[in-house]
Design a protein around this motif. Structure first.
Motif, PDB file in Angstrom:
ATOM      1  N   UNK A  59       0.852  -1.201   0.000  1.00 32.51           N
ATOM      2  CA  UNK A  59       0.000   0.000   0.000  1.00 32.51           C
ATOM      3  C   UNK A  59       0.886   1.250   0.000  1.00 32.51           C
ATOM      4  N   UNK A  60       1.923   1.231   0.833  1.00 35.86           N
ATOM      5  CA  UNK A  60       2.861   2.353   0.871  1.00 35.86           C
ATOM      6  C   UNK A  60       3.524   2.542  -0.489  1.00 35.86           C
ATOM      7  N   UNK A  61       3.914   1.456  -1.124  1.00 36.27           N
ATOM      8  CA  UNK A  61       4.534   1.522  -2.454  1.00 36.27           C
ATOM      9  C   UNK A  61       3.582   2.143  -3.464  1.00 36.27           C
ATOM     10  N   UNK A  62       2.324   1.774  -3.400  1.00 43.06           N
ATOM     11  CA  UNK A  62       1.328   2.302  -4.338  1.00 43.06           C
ATOM     12  C   UNK A  62       1.205   3.816  -4.215  1.00 43.06           C
ATOM     13  N   UNK A  63       1.199   4.313  -2.993  1.00 42.43           N
ATOM     14  CA  UNK A  63       0.976   5.746  -2.781  1.00 42.43           C
ATOM     15  C   UNK A  63       2.253   6.580  -2.864  1.00 42.43           C
ATOM     16  N   UNK A  64       3.406   5.981  -2.584  1.00 43.35           N
ATOM     17  CA  UNK A  64       4.636   6.777  -2.511  1.00 43.35           C
ATOM     18  C   UNK A  64       5.638   6.477  -3.628  1.00 43.35           C
ATOM     19  N   UNK A  65       5.522   5.327  -4.287  1.00 40.93           N
ATOM     20  CA  UNK A  65       6.532   4.937  -5.267  1.00 40.93           C
ATOM     21  C   UNK A  65       7.804   4.411  -4.628  1.00 40.93           C
ATOM     22  N   UNK A  66       7.775   4.167  -3.322  1.00 39.14           N
ATOM     23  CA  UNK A  66       8.937   3.686  -2.567  1.00 39.14           C
ATOM     24  C   UNK A  66       8.627   2.289  -2.035  1.00 39.14           C
ATOM     25  N   UNK A  67       9.488   1.344  -2.353  1.00 40.32           N
ATOM     26  CA  UNK A  67       9.260  -0.037  -1.919  1.00 40.32           C
ATOM     27  C   UNK A  67      10.285  -0.426  -0.860  1.00 40.32           C
ATOM     28  N   UNK A  68       9.812  -0.622   0.354  1.00 45.00           N
ATOM     29  CA  UNK A  68      10.678  -1.053   1.460  1.00 45.00           C
ATOM     30  C   UNK A  68      10.111  -2.357   2.005  1.00 45.00           C
ATOM     31  N   UNK A  85      10.888   5.500  -6.892  1.00 42.81           N
ATOM     32  CA  UNK A  85      11.752   4.460  -7.431  1.00 42.81           C
ATOM     33  C   UNK A  85      12.720   3.841  -6.448  1.00 42.81           C
ATOM     34  N   UNK A  86      12.709   4.246  -5.192  1.00 45.26           N
ATOM     35  CA  UNK A  86      13.606   3.651  -4.195  1.00 45.26           C
ATOM     36  C   UNK A  86      13.132   2.231  -3.874  1.00 45.26           C
ATOM     37  N   UNK A  87      14.083   1.286  -3.831  1.00 45.53           N
ATOM     38  CA  UNK A  87      13.791  -0.105  -3.474  1.00 45.53           C
ATOM     39  C   UNK A  87      14.780  -0.543  -2.406  1.00 45.53           C
ATOM     40  N   UNK A  88      14.262  -1.074  -1.302  1.00 51.42           N
ATOM     41  CA  UNK A  88      15.095  -1.541  -0.194  1.00 51.42           C
ATOM     42  C   UNK A  88      14.689  -2.970   0.127  1.00 51.42           C
ATOM     43  N   UNK A  89      15.645  -3.898   0.034  1.00 52.56           N
ATOM     44  CA  UNK A  89      15.356  -5.319   0.161  1.00 52.56           C
ATOM     45  C   UNK A  89      15.201  -5.800   1.593  1.00 52.56           C
ATOM     46  N   UNK A 101      18.510   9.371  -1.955  1.00 52.98           N
ATOM     47  CA  UNK A 101      17.776  10.115  -2.986  1.00 52.98           C
ATOM     48  C   UNK A 101      16.998   9.149  -3.888  1.00 52.98           C
ATOM     49  N   UNK A 102      16.271   9.706  -4.852  1.00 55.53           N
ATOM     50  CA  UNK A 102      15.361   8.919  -5.673  1.00 55.53           C
ATOM     51  C   UNK A 102      16.086   7.874  -6.516  1.00 55.53           C
ATOM     52  N   UNK A 103      15.333   6.797  -6.826  1.00 50.62           N
ATOM     53  CA  UNK A 103      15.801   5.712  -7.705  1.00 50.62           C
ATOM     54  C   UNK A 103      16.994   4.935  -7.157  1.00 50.62           C
ATOM     55  N   UNK A 104      17.212   4.994  -5.867  1.00 51.35           N
ATOM     56  CA  UNK A 104      18.265   4.186  -5.245  1.00 51.35           C
ATOM     57  C   UNK A 104      17.746   2.766  -5.020  1.00 51.35           C
ATOM     58  N   UNK A 105      18.606   1.777  -5.255  1.00 50.60           N
ATOM     59  CA  UNK A 105      18.273   0.384  -4.968  1.00 50.60           C
ATOM     60  C   UNK A 105      19.271  -0.189  -3.978  1.00 50.60           C
ATOM     61  N   UNK A 106      18.759  -0.730  -2.888  1.00 51.66           N
ATOM     62  CA  UNK A 106      19.566  -1.526  -1.967  1.00 51.66           C
ATOM     63  C   UNK A 106      19.089  -2.957  -2.163  1.00 51.66           C
ATOM     64  N   UNK A 107      19.709  -3.653  -3.107  1.00 52.63           N
ATOM     65  CA  UNK A 107      19.170  -4.924  -3.560  1.00 52.63           C
ATOM     66  C   UNK A 107      20.143  -6.072  -3.472  1.00 52.63           C
ATOM     67  N   UNK A 108      19.693  -7.220  -3.990  1.00 56.75           N
ATOM     68  CA  UNK A 108      20.519  -8.416  -4.053  1.00 56.75           C
ATOM     69  C   UNK A 108      21.133  -8.565  -5.431  1.00 56.75           C
ATOM     70  N   UNK A 128      21.389   9.978  -6.199  1.00 55.84           N
ATOM     71  CA  UNK A 128      20.323   9.612  -7.120  1.00 55.84           C
ATOM     72  C   UNK A 128      20.735   8.471  -8.050  1.00 55.84           C
ATOM     73  N   UNK A 129      19.877   7.445  -8.120  1.00 54.14           N
ATOM     74  CA  UNK A 129      20.072   6.374  -9.078  1.00 54.14           C
ATOM     75  C   UNK A 129      21.157   5.375  -8.738  1.00 54.14           C
ATOM     76  N   UNK A 130      21.774   5.491  -7.580  1.00 50.43           N
ATOM     77  CA  UNK A 130      22.832   4.547  -7.204  1.00 50.43           C
ATOM     78  C   UNK A 130      22.241   3.173  -6.907  1.00 50.43           C
ATOM     79  N   UNK A 131      23.003   2.133  -7.223  1.00 47.24           N
ATOM     80  CA  UNK A 131      22.610   0.754  -6.946  1.00 47.24           C
ATOM     81  C   UNK A 131      23.668   0.138  -6.033  1.00 47.24           C
ATOM     82  N   UNK A 132      23.240  -0.288  -4.859  1.00 53.96           N
ATOM     83  CA  UNK A 132      24.139  -0.931  -3.902  1.00 53.96           C
ATOM     84  C   UNK A 132      23.632  -2.368  -3.760  1.00 53.96           C
TER      85      UNK A 132
END
Length: 218
Positions: A59-68, A85-89, A101-108, A128-132
């Motif tokens: 629900x938070x992702x739907x309204x904010x565009x941020x997936x945690x 566009x932020x994604x946190x695994x 910042x926006x479009x950051x991914x903390x992923x696998x 912005x846009x960094x992938x870790x």
């Protein structure tokens, strides 16, 4: 919970000069909404409540565009600026006073099991846009440049840029926010060095050809 909200608001005022009022933060800051929703989802996740934490996350992702993912562990005074566009695994761990910042991914990096997402130290800024990616550690006071792809651990007090991310300098703790206008450009520096070397080789080749022409004359 009120103390957490107050601290979150104070953090936004400190990090974002565009924030003008508490009401504006409540109504217009998706990073604020996503952080609070995650606090609730994470508590339920730790209590082993089934499904509900993921529903809150979606629900938070739907309204904010941020997936945690509700399993992610996040410290105090965490701020996502802009946020889309932020994604946190799930197994990500984030320390205190972290700015993303926006479009950051903390992923696998694949189908690993166990600790498969990054650990972020205290007082870290991720541009912005960094992938870790992967179960790596980003040290305290580190700065990750915009668009970087980081797949190896980063020491404390360092600045990382590029693809793949490389340490380009060490910094004084609490030196300030990430200033992209002053950051080194390792790829650009390598290109300039190659251009200089090509120019030197062309001059040497021309000199050899000229010498060969002179020696060939009767």
């Amino acid at each position: 919970m009120f103390g957490v909200i107050r601290e979150q608001i104070d953090t936004i005022f400190r990090e974002d000069p565009a924030a003008k009022s508490v009401l504006e933060i409540f109504l217009c800051y998706p990073g604020f909404h996503a952080a609070l929703a995650h606090r609730v989802a994470h508590k339920l996740y730790k209590a082993h409540v089934p499904l509900v934490p993921r529903v809150i996350s979606q629900i938070s992702r739907f309204f904010t565009g941020i997936e945690i993912h509700p399993g992610a562990t996040i410290g105090r005074r965490f701020f996502i600026d802009h946020g889309m566009g932020v994604v946190i695994g799930e197994t990500a761990e984030i320390g205190d006073d972290v700015l993303i910042y926006q479009n950051v991914t903390l992923g696998g990096t694949g189908n690993e099991v166990g600790k498969r997402h990054p650990t972020i130290g205290n007082n870290v800024v991720i541009g912005t846009g960094a992938k870790v990616l992967g179960g790596i550690r980003i040290g305290d006071n580190a700065r990750i440049g915009a668009g970087s792809v980081v797949v190896h651990s980063v020491p404390d007090n360092s600045t990382v840029v590029g693809i793949p991310g490389r340490v380009v300098r060490y910094r004084v703790p609490h030196e300030g926010v990430l200033d992209h206008g002053l950051m080194p450009d390792p790829e650009g520096e390598e290109i300039e060095e190659l251009k200089q070397r090509v120019g030197d080789l062309e001059e040497k080749l021309k000199a050899l050809l000229d010498a060969a022409k002179l020696s060939a004359k009767p």
